[in-house]
Design an enzyme around this catalytic site. Sequence first.
Site, mmCIF file in Angstrom:
data_model
loop_
_atom_site.group_PDB
_atom_site.id
_atom_site.type_symbol
_atom_site.label_atom_id
_atom_site.label_comp_id
_atom_site.label_asym_id
_atom_site.label_seq_id
_atom_site.Cartn_x
_atom_site.Cartn_y
_atom_site.Cartn_z
ATOM 1 N N LYS A 13 0.832 -1.210 0.000
ATOM 2 C CA LYS A 13 0.000 0.000 0.000
ATOM 3 C C LYS A 13 0.867 1.261 0.000
ATOM 4 O O LYS A 13 0.659 2.172 -0.796
ATOM 5 C CB LYS A 13 -0.923 0.039 1.249
ATOM 6 C CG LYS A 13 -1.845 -1.161 1.368
ATOM 7 C CD LYS A 13 -2.733 -1.081 2.596
ATOM 8 C CE LYS A 13 -2.008 -1.068 3.920
ATOM 9 N NZ LYS A 13 -1.264 -2.307 4.249
ATOM 10 N N ARG A 88 -9.776 0.823 8.374
ATOM 11 C CA ARG A 88 -9.319 -0.509 8.742
ATOM 12 C C ARG A 88 -10.374 -1.296 9.489
ATOM 13 O O ARG A 88 -10.147 -2.436 9.848
ATOM 14 C CB ARG A 88 -8.135 -0.330 9.665
ATOM 15 C CG ARG A 88 -6.871 -0.885 9.013
ATOM 16 C CD ARG A 88 -5.822 -0.635 9.944
ATOM 17 N NE ARG A 88 -4.609 -1.258 9.906
ATOM 18 C CZ ARG A 88 -3.519 -0.752 9.362
ATOM 19 N NH1 ARG A 88 -3.565 0.326 8.629
ATOM 20 N NH2 ARG A 88 -2.392 -1.347 9.537
ATOM 21 N N ARG A 127 11.775 -5.461 4.913
ATOM 22 C CA ARG A 127 11.562 -4.030 4.651
ATOM 23 C C ARG A 127 12.540 -3.169 5.449
ATOM 24 O O ARG A 127 12.806 -3.413 6.614
ATOM 25 C CB ARG A 127 10.133 -3.642 5.046
ATOM 26 C CG ARG A 127 9.918 -2.124 5.003
ATOM 27 C CD ARG A 127 8.493 -1.729 5.055
ATOM 28 N NE ARG A 127 7.802 -2.209 6.229
ATOM 29 C CZ ARG A 127 6.488 -2.113 6.394
ATOM 30 N NH1 ARG A 127 5.741 -1.564 5.456
ATOM 31 N NH2 ARG A 127 5.917 -2.573 7.486
ATOM 32 N N ARG A 159 11.255 -1.301 10.883
ATOM 33 C CA ARG A 159 10.134 -0.942 11.747
ATOM 34 C C ARG A 159 10.040 -1.893 12.929
ATOM 35 O O ARG A 159 10.225 -3.095 12.776
ATOM 36 C CB ARG A 159 8.827 -0.953 10.946
ATOM 37 C CG ARG A 159 8.370 0.454 10.602
ATOM 38 C CD ARG A 159 7.250 0.477 9.622
ATOM 39 N NE ARG A 159 6.046 -0.227 10.079
ATOM 40 C CZ ARG A 159 4.914 -0.266 9.397
ATOM 41 N NH1 ARG A 159 4.822 0.378 8.251
ATOM 42 N NH2 ARG A 159 3.866 -0.930 9.850
ATOM 43 N N ARG A 170 -0.342 -9.009 13.306
ATOM 44 C CA ARG A 170 -0.963 -7.968 12.457
ATOM 45 C C ARG A 170 -1.805 -8.614 11.355
ATOM 46 O O ARG A 170 -2.865 -8.111 10.993
ATOM 47 C CB ARG A 170 0.118 -7.072 11.843
ATOM 48 C CG ARG A 170 0.718 -6.095 12.859
ATOM 49 C CD ARG A 170 2.082 -5.590 12.435
ATOM 50 N NE ARG A 170 2.093 -4.889 11.181
ATOM 51 C CZ ARG A 170 3.181 -4.755 10.414
ATOM 52 N NH1 ARG A 170 4.336 -5.244 10.817
ATOM 53 N NH2 ARG A 170 3.105 -4.102 9.280
HETATM 54 P P1 AP5 Z 1 4.857 -1.551 1.854
HETATM 55 O O1 AP5 Z 1 4.475 -0.771 0.666
HETATM 56 O O2 AP5 Z 1 5.614 -0.872 2.925
HETATM 57 O O3 AP5 Z 1 3.578 -2.329 2.433
HETATM 58 P P2 AP5 Z 1 2.285 -1.782 3.203
HETATM 59 O O4 AP5 Z 1 1.090 -2.423 2.588
HETATM 60 O O5 AP5 Z 1 2.309 -0.303 3.281
HETATM 61 O O6 AP5 Z 1 2.533 -2.473 4.615
HETATM 62 P P3 AP5 Z 1 2.485 -1.851 6.093
HETATM 63 O O7 AP5 Z 1 3.249 -2.784 6.976
HETATM 64 O O8 AP5 Z 1 2.857 -0.419 6.116
HETATM 65 O O9 AP5 Z 1 0.974 -2.004 6.384
HETATM 66 P P4 AP5 Z 1 0.296 -1.988 7.733
HETATM 67 O O10 AP5 Z 1 -1.105 -1.853 7.286
HETATM 68 O O11 AP5 Z 1 0.580 -3.128 8.635
HETATM 69 O O12 AP5 Z 1 1.009 -0.768 8.519
HETATM 70 P P5 AP5 Z 1 0.561 0.708 8.842
HETATM 71 O O13 AP5 Z 1 1.761 1.544 8.812
HETATM 72 O O14 AP5 Z 1 -0.613 1.118 8.030
HETATM 73 O O15 AP5 Z 1 5.707 -2.826 1.349
HETATM 74 C C1 AP5 Z 1 6.279 -3.727 2.263
HETATM 75 C C2 AP5 Z 1 7.652 -4.189 1.763
HETATM 76 O O16 AP5 Z 1 7.483 -4.916 0.571
HETATM 77 C C3 AP5 Z 1 8.619 -3.034 1.408
HETATM 78 O O17 AP5 Z 1 9.904 -3.426 1.760
HETATM 79 C C4 AP5 Z 1 8.502 -2.896 -0.120
HETATM 80 O O18 AP5 Z 1 9.712 -2.466 -0.700
HETATM 81 C C5 AP5 Z 1 8.181 -4.335 -0.516
HETATM 82 N N1 AP5 Z 1 7.292 -4.411 -1.663
HETATM 83 C C6 AP5 Z 1 6.229 -3.621 -1.947
HETATM 84 N N2 AP5 Z 1 5.636 -4.031 -3.079
HETATM 85 C C7 AP5 Z 1 6.327 -5.114 -3.515
HETATM 86 C C8 AP5 Z 1 6.188 -5.972 -4.642
HETATM 87 N N3 AP5 Z 1 5.216 -5.784 -5.532
HETATM 88 N N4 AP5 Z 1 7.081 -6.983 -4.769
HETATM 89 C C9 AP5 Z 1 8.081 -7.189 -3.854
HETATM 90 N N5 AP5 Z 1 8.255 -6.389 -2.773
HETATM 91 C C10 AP5 Z 1 7.379 -5.362 -2.605
HETATM 92 O O19 AP5 Z 1 0.053 0.569 10.357
HETATM 93 C C11 AP5 Z 1 0.948 0.297 11.404
HETATM 94 C C12 AP5 Z 1 0.189 0.293 12.731
HETATM 95 O O20 AP5 Z 1 -0.404 1.583 12.968
HETATM 96 C C13 AP5 Z 1 -0.994 -0.685 12.806
HETATM 97 O O21 AP5 Z 1 -0.575 -1.990 13.178
HETATM 98 C C14 AP5 Z 1 -1.871 -0.014 13.854
HETATM 99 O O22 AP5 Z 1 -1.361 -0.235 15.149
HETATM 100 C C15 AP5 Z 1 -1.697 1.460 13.532
HETATM 101 N N6 AP5 Z 1 -2.686 1.948 12.556
HETATM 102 C C16 AP5 Z 1 -2.424 2.460 11.314
HETATM 103 N N7 AP5 Z 1 -3.559 2.800 10.697
HETATM 104 C C17 AP5 Z 1 -4.561 2.488 11.558
HETATM 105 C C18 AP5 Z 1 -5.985 2.571 11.460
HETATM 106 N N8 AP5 Z 1 -6.598 3.068 10.360
HETATM 107 N N9 AP5 Z 1 -6.715 2.152 12.515
HETATM 108 C C19 AP5 Z 1 -6.125 1.667 13.637
HETATM 109 N N10 AP5 Z 1 -4.786 1.544 13.780
HETATM 110 C C20 AP5 Z 1 -4.015 1.952 12.750
HETATM 111 MG MG MG Z 2 2.517 1.098 4.829
#
Ligand code: AP5
Ligand code: MG
Length: 215
Positions: A13, A88, A127, A159, A170
């Site tokens: 994402k 979410r 990552r 991270r 997660r």
């Molecule tokens: P990346 O693009 O970083 O993946 P992502 O989908 O953004 O994954 P996240 O871990 O950021 O998602 P998340 O939903 O768990 O975390 P968030 O920060 O939102 O890609 C991942 C890796 O893969 C990278 O190394 C990239 O280079 C590689 N990659 C990408 N595409 C690829 C491909 N096609 N092929 C190969 N490699 C690839 O949330 C974190 C925390 O915050 C949550 O756990 C929660 O505690 C809190 N939080 C955030 N939002 C909310 C909400 N709305 N409600 C409640 N709590 C929330």
């Molecule tokens: Mg992300």
Amino acid sequence: MKMILLGPPGAGKGTQAKMLSERFGIPQVSTGDMLRSALKAETALGLEAKRYMESGGLVPDEVVVGIVKDRLAESDCASGYILDGFPRTVAQADALKATLSSLDKELDAVVELVVDTEALVERLTGRRTCQVCGVGYHLRFDPPVDGALCRCGGELFQRQDDDESTIRHRLNVYLEQTLPLTEYYLGQDLLVQVDGMGEIPQVQALVLDCLQASK
Ligand code: AP5
Ligand code: MG
């Protein structure tokens, strides 16, 4: 363009949202990034979110809905935005819908990135992120050119929630609380699913095709 990028942790994402943001000149609104900044700055919000984020659980809906409402009211969101990591839960999706309809606005698209579980774990464990400019890398799939450094010269970090047991938690939280949004947006005729298993540029091309088709 007002769109949501849906998908499990590690689906890509953030990677895809950044590329779309540069292409369309609209902001990426990532609740994860906003919460991590608050945590780093040790604000009241950051301190409240800390225990949820460290364990891989979700921050309470009312907290997240509040920060998104404020963010979407900022002037750079006037011509659109890419929501990354929000909504979410169904409660967050309902709150977003109410906010948009109070402004007489609607979402244009919801794109869900579909990726196998084991690929998600591999993506997340490998990552790395630049602590200066925030650009993301992957040790195998998108390696930094200069070993441990970003193109900008900044140091890379892993991270805190990217260790394997927190990742698995997660992913369970995603299945329980976020997966219902697939049906939610299918029911509103907004959802398009994209195969997120290809390389980063291939996935971007598929997302762009979907956006073109949904116009
Ligand atoms: P990346 O693009 O970083 O993946 P992502 O989908 O953004 O994954 P996240 O871990 O950021 O998602 P998340 O939903 O768990 O975390 P968030 O920060 O939102 O890609 C991942 C890796 O893969 C990278 O190394 C990239 O280079 C590689 N990659 C990408 N595409 C690829 C491909 N096609 N092929 C190969 N490699 C690839 O949330 C974190 C925390 O915050 C949550 O756990 C929660 O505690 C809190 N939080 C955030 N939002 C909310 C909400 N709305 N409600 C409640 N709590 C929330
Ligand atoms: Mg992300």
